[in-house]
Design an enzyme around this catalytic site. Structure first.
Site, PDB file in Angstrom:
ATOM      1  CE1 TYR A  89     112.290  38.924  -9.117  1.00  0.00           C
ATOM      2  CE2 TYR A  89     111.469  38.120 -11.220  1.00  0.00           C
ATOM      3  CZ  TYR A  89     111.857  39.168 -10.406  1.00  0.00           C
ATOM      4  OH  TYR A  89     111.802  40.460 -10.876  1.00  0.00           O
TER       5      TYR A  89
ATOM      6  CG  ASP B 259     106.582  46.587  11.222  1.00  0.00           C
ATOM      7  OD1 ASP B 259     106.096  46.255  10.124  1.00  0.00           O
ATOM      8  OD2 ASP B 259     106.743  45.787  12.169  1.00  0.00           O
TER       9      ASP B 259
ATOM     10  CB  SER C 215     108.283  40.675 -12.396  1.00  0.00           C
ATOM     11  OG  SER C 215     108.826  39.996 -13.508  1.00  0.00           O
TER      12      SER C 215
ATOM     13  CE  LYS D  42     109.696  41.285  -7.920  1.00  0.00           C
ATOM     14  NZ  LYS D  42     109.637  42.659  -7.380  1.00  0.00           N
TER      15      LYS D  42
END
Ligand code: NAD
Length: 242
Positions: free
Chosen positions: A142, A58, A129, A146
């Site tokens: 994953y 933040d 990706s 992505k």
């Protein structure tokens, strides 16, 4: 030379394979870079911390802007890969993957956008990706993380163009970094010969070097990409995900 001389950038994952190349390529264009990573990096300014720490995320864009006097470019590059089918995934795998790959970019973009808007604009480049656009096998955590980064890019690209903030992403296929090599090593393969095999599977004859991806990041950050908002640039050497 691009128009980037005198600009400032914050790059996450700046100590990693692609991150180091991004830092060097931006510096070569005259950009002052703040690198953020859990490890030490080669940027002009370095901020060490854990992207799983919400408070760190933040406050990071404002800390970088304070160090450099302004924040023109923000590159969301840090990420981890979590391998294996969903039936092997632990709660901790899910929490870590989503915290680093999804929650951190959310927090960082939310903090960076008002700083850029107040200054009249900026560029955010996300490192997603190919697998976030075209799912590959046996990496569901994953891939979904992505896909979230790719979707976030498309949303923010539309929502913040009116503030002259361009948000785009590069979506690489395989890149020769520790992330890729550690997977081969974990499965008992020699990383060099495994990468030679992978090179043969790419129509251009080789997997990407980190600099191939860093050059696209520099392009997306520059005025050469001035009309791109929410674009997902696939960098795959002609090799589809399979
Ligand atoms: P890398 O492992 O070399 O670098 C990742 C960096 O992120 C490391 O320096 C690491 O310290 C940092 N990082 C990870 N977790 C962190 C945390 N909790 N707090 C702070 N820093 C943290 O990997 P890379 O290949 O350079 O990957 C960079 C980006 O490119 C990632 O988002 C990755 O998903 C993406 N990508 C890589 C490939 C590939 O084949 N290497 C392909 C497509 C996309």
């Amino acid at each position: 030379m691009t128009d980037l001389n005198g600009k400032t950038a914050l790059v996450t994952g700046a100590a990693g394979g692609i991150g180091t190349a991004i830092v060097h390529r931006l510096q070569a264009q005259g950009v002052t870079v703040t690198g953020a990573d859990q490890n030490d990096c080669t940027a002009n300014h370095r901020i060490t911390g854990d992207l799983m720490d919400a408070g760190f995320c933040d406050t990071l864009p404002l800390r970088a802007a304070d160090l450099m006097g302004k924040l023109d470019i923000f590159v969301n590059n840090a990420g981890i890969i979590t391998r294996g089918p969903i039936t092997d995934a632990t709660d901790d795998d899910f929490i870590r993957t989503m915290a680093i790959n999804v929650e951190a970019p959310f927090r960082l973009c939310r903090a960076a956008i008002p700083i850029m808007a107040d200054a009249g604009g900026g560029a955010i480049v996300n490192v997603a990706s190919c697998w976030g656009v075209h799912p590959g096998p046996n990496h569901p955590l994953y891939v979904m993380s992505k896909a979230a980064v790719a979707s976030l890019t498309q949303c923010l690209g539309m929502d913040h163009a009116h503030q002259m903030i361009r948000v785009n992403a590069v979506c690489p296929n395989e890149v020769d970094t520790a992330m890729l090599r550690s997977g081969f090593a974990a499965r008992g393969f020699d990383p060099d010969s495994a990468i030679a095999d992978l090179n043969a599977s790419v129509p251009l004859g080789r997997i990407a070097a980190p600099e191939d991806i860093a050059d696209i990041v520099v392009f997306l950050a520059s005025d050469q990409a001035r009309y791109l908002c929410g674009a997902l640039i696939e960098a795959n050497g002609g090799k589809p995900v399979k």
